[in-house]
Design an enzyme around this catalytic site. Sequence first.
Site, PDB file in Angstrom:
ATOM      1  N   CYS A 113      -9.780   2.421 -10.288  1.00 27.26           N
ATOM      2  CA  CYS A 113      -8.388   2.826 -10.546  1.00 27.26           C
ATOM      3  C   CYS A 113      -7.938   2.538 -11.974  1.00 27.26           C
ATOM      4  O   CYS A 113      -6.906   3.046 -12.410  1.00 27.26           O
ATOM      5  CB  CYS A 113      -7.457   2.121  -9.577  1.00 27.26           C
ATOM      6  SG  CYS A 113      -7.923   2.406  -7.885  1.00 27.26           S
ATOM      7  N   HIS A 249       0.061   1.292 -11.414  1.00 31.90           N
ATOM      8  CA  HIS A 249      -0.886   1.987 -10.544  1.00 31.90           C
ATOM      9  C   HIS A 249      -0.245   2.161  -9.166  1.00 31.90           C
ATOM     10  O   HIS A 249       0.351   1.231  -8.631  1.00 31.90           O
ATOM     11  CB  HIS A 249      -2.175   1.177 -10.444  1.00 31.90           C
ATOM     12  CG  HIS A 249      -3.140   1.725  -9.451  1.00 31.90           C
ATOM     13  ND1 HIS A 249      -3.428   3.069  -9.383  1.00 31.90           N
ATOM     14  CD2 HIS A 249      -3.873   1.130  -8.477  1.00 31.90           C
ATOM     15  CE1 HIS A 249      -4.310   3.273  -8.413  1.00 31.90           C
ATOM     16  NE2 HIS A 249      -4.582   2.114  -7.842  1.00 31.90           N
ATOM     17  N   ASN A 279      -2.684   6.869  -3.048  1.00 28.01           N
ATOM     18  CA  ASN A 279      -3.395   6.190  -4.131  1.00 28.01           C
ATOM     19  C   ASN A 279      -4.439   7.156  -4.686  1.00 28.01           C
ATOM     20  O   ASN A 279      -5.445   7.424  -4.022  1.00 28.01           O
ATOM     21  CB  ASN A 279      -4.053   4.921  -3.582  1.00 28.01           C
ATOM     22  CG  ASN A 279      -4.853   4.168  -4.635  1.00 28.01           C
ATOM     23  OD1 ASN A 279      -5.074   4.674  -5.732  1.00 28.01           O
ATOM     24  ND2 ASN A 279      -5.296   2.980  -4.301  1.00 28.01           N
TER      25      ASN A 279
HETATM   26  N1  ACO Z   1      -2.662   2.469  11.275  1.00 31.69           N
HETATM   27  C1  ACO Z   1      -2.288   1.580  12.192  1.00 31.69           C
HETATM   28  N2  ACO Z   1      -2.741   0.327  12.194  1.00 31.69           N
HETATM   29  C2  ACO Z   1      -3.593  -0.045  11.229  1.00 31.69           C
HETATM   30  C3  ACO Z   1      -4.018   0.860  10.228  1.00 31.69           C
HETATM   31  C4  ACO Z   1      -3.518   2.162  10.285  1.00 31.69           C
HETATM   32  N3  ACO Z   1      -3.840   3.091   9.368  1.00 31.69           N
HETATM   33  N4  ACO Z   1      -4.855   0.215   9.385  1.00 31.69           N
HETATM   34  C5  ACO Z   1      -4.948  -1.043   9.833  1.00 31.69           C
HETATM   35  N5  ACO Z   1      -4.205  -1.209  10.941  1.00 31.69           N
HETATM   36  C6  ACO Z   1      -4.016  -2.415  11.742  1.00 31.69           C
HETATM   37  C7  ACO Z   1      -5.162  -3.382  11.580  1.00 31.69           C
HETATM   38  O1  ACO Z   1      -6.219  -3.021  12.433  1.00 31.69           O
HETATM   39  C8  ACO Z   1      -4.507  -4.678  11.987  1.00 31.69           C
HETATM   40  O2  ACO Z   1      -4.426  -4.740  13.400  1.00 31.69           O
HETATM   41  P1  ACO Z   1      -4.670  -6.139  14.156  1.00 31.69           P
HETATM   42  O3  ACO Z   1      -3.551  -7.030  13.678  1.00 31.69           O
HETATM   43  O4  ACO Z   1      -4.556  -5.731  15.575  1.00 31.69           O
HETATM   44  O5  ACO Z   1      -6.000  -6.601  13.718  1.00 31.69           O
HETATM   45  C9  ACO Z   1      -3.060  -4.525  11.456  1.00 31.69           C
HETATM   46  O6  ACO Z   1      -2.884  -3.116  11.254  1.00 31.69           O
HETATM   47  C10 ACO Z   1      -2.797  -5.254  10.162  1.00 31.69           C
HETATM   48  O7  ACO Z   1      -3.879  -5.014   9.271  1.00 31.69           O
HETATM   49  P2  ACO Z   1      -3.903  -5.614   7.824  1.00 31.69           P
HETATM   50  O8  ACO Z   1      -5.120  -5.120   7.112  1.00 31.69           O
HETATM   51  O9  ACO Z   1      -3.682  -7.091   7.875  1.00 31.69           O
HETATM   52  O10 ACO Z   1      -2.589  -4.932   7.229  1.00 31.69           O
HETATM   53  P3  ACO Z   1      -1.914  -5.159   5.835  1.00 31.69           P
HETATM   54  O11 ACO Z   1      -0.502  -5.483   6.005  1.00 31.69           O
HETATM   55  O12 ACO Z   1      -2.737  -6.038   4.929  1.00 31.69           O
HETATM   56  O13 ACO Z   1      -1.956  -3.691   5.210  1.00 31.69           O
HETATM   57  C11 ACO Z   1      -3.209  -2.428   3.629  1.00 31.69           C
HETATM   58  C12 ACO Z   1      -3.211  -3.058   5.003  1.00 31.69           C
HETATM   59  C13 ACO Z   1      -2.150  -1.366   3.574  1.00 31.69           C
HETATM   60  C14 ACO Z   1      -4.588  -1.792   3.390  1.00 31.69           C
HETATM   61  C15 ACO Z   1      -2.905  -3.503   2.563  1.00 31.69           C
HETATM   62  O14 ACO Z   1      -3.718  -4.616   2.761  1.00 31.69           O
HETATM   63  C16 ACO Z   1      -3.113  -3.000   1.180  1.00 31.69           C
HETATM   64  O15 ACO Z   1      -2.425  -2.120   0.719  1.00 31.69           O
HETATM   65  N6  ACO Z   1      -4.069  -3.582   0.446  1.00 31.69           N
HETATM   66  C17 ACO Z   1      -4.368  -3.156  -0.869  1.00 31.69           C
HETATM   67  C18 ACO Z   1      -5.218  -1.961  -0.763  1.00 31.69           C
HETATM   68  C19 ACO Z   1      -5.293  -1.275  -2.046  1.00 31.69           C
HETATM   69  O16 ACO Z   1      -4.295  -1.126  -2.700  1.00 31.69           O
HETATM   70  N7  ACO Z   1      -6.486  -0.854  -2.388  1.00 31.69           N
HETATM   71  C20 ACO Z   1      -6.721  -0.204  -3.539  1.00 31.69           C
HETATM   72  C21 ACO Z   1      -6.267  -1.038  -4.730  1.00 31.69           C
HETATM   73  S1  ACO Z   1      -7.258  -0.955  -6.001  1.00 31.69           S
HETATM   74  C22 ACO Z   1      -7.510   0.608  -6.060  1.00 31.69           C
HETATM   75  O17 ACO Z   1      -6.576   1.387  -6.053  1.00 31.69           O
HETATM   76  C23 ACO Z   1      -8.921   1.054  -6.098  1.00 31.69           C
END
Ligand code: ACO
Length: 322
Positions: A113, A249, A279
């Site tokens: 990114c 970003h 993203n």
């Molecule tokens: N729909 C519904 N539920 C979901 C989904 C979905 N799409 N994805 C995950 N869940 C569930 C998980 O299974 C979990 O369930 P559980 O509690 O029963 O185990 C629950 O939601 C919470 O999951 P987390 O991963 O803890 O959720 P979090 O609040 O951390 O959000 C997310 C996840 C959105 C991916 C967040 O961690 C995030 O944005 N991280 C950064 C990701 C990112 O930006 N990556 C790229 C950055 S660098 C780049 O751009 C290359």
Amino acid sequence: MTYSKIVGTGRYLPEKILTNFDLEKIVDTNDEWIRTRTGVERRHCVAPDETTSDMCVEAAKAAMDDAGIVPTDVDMVVIGTTSPDLIFPNAATLVQHRLGIPACPCIATEEACTSFIYGLSIADKFMRAGEAKCILVVGAECITKLVDWSDRNTCVLFGDGAGAVILKPSDEPGIIATHLGADGQYKDLLYYPVGASKDLHKAGTDEAAIMMTGNEVFKVAVKTLGNVATEVLEKAGVSQDELNWLIPHQANIRIIQATAKRLNLPMEKVIVTVQDHGNTSAASVPMALDVGIRDGRIKKGQLVLMEAFGGGFTWGSILMRL
Ligand code: ACO
């Protein structure tokens, strides 16, 4: 002293739009979860036969039109992408040929990114050294082709697109300061497992998809994006109160809000496109810049801070006066 200045911007988004409601039919997810956890409402996805260089060409044409230049004016091409059409020739070479840009240095940067910020920073150095007079810099990503569409943890986050800028020399900044960094110890938190020389047996299998430990990425991203903004401001001797715009970003609205809070910036001074684009990795910052300029919010002479964070981890920021 020669500075470099952005004199034109452009973007391209593929025609197909995938909403959160469309995704509900593909994986076990829902609009409410995606919107509250990420801020994304829709994203654009390339057609099966559409490539990264196709998108770069369209974004570049829009930026050249905006700058009032033609391809033969360009004397260097820099493309930031993690999803090039081919391993080689590089993306910049393909785009140069397709646009009819004369023989010149063609550089590809690949810092996930952060690729556009790295690319623009390199272009700035060439311009300051007097080695180029008109540089096309593009950030582009065909990232939906790297996603496992049965993995709800990742497939809801990403979208495709390309953003381009034209850089020219100027007696006044322009780009005031740049700051780049990386720390390879985090390589396992966010990666694509197939390249040209390792684990080739995974190519074409379910294992060939973006791997991400989302919540760990989230924590490091918030901390790093705050730091990277402060570092470039300190380098330039500029206070955050002087900033007109932050263009972060566009990974996740919660990361963007947390970064703005750390910088004491109201959200009114932040360009946000994550709801419409998802993203788009290397394309996210140049597309957000183009959106902000074309809708009239970002004006000539204003102070703009762009920053990104991506796999590696890599990070970078650029402070500029438009
Ligand atoms: N729909 C519904 N539920 C979901 C989904 C979905 N799409 N994805 C995950 N869940 C569930 C998980 O299974 C979990 O369930 P559980 O509690 O029963 O185990 C629950 O939601 C919470 O999951 P987390 O991963 O803890 O959720 P979090 O609040 O951390 O959000 C997310 C996840 C959105 C991916 C967040 O961690 C995030 O944005 N991280 C950064 C990701 C990112 O930006 N990556 C790229 C950055 S660098 C780049 O751009 C290359």
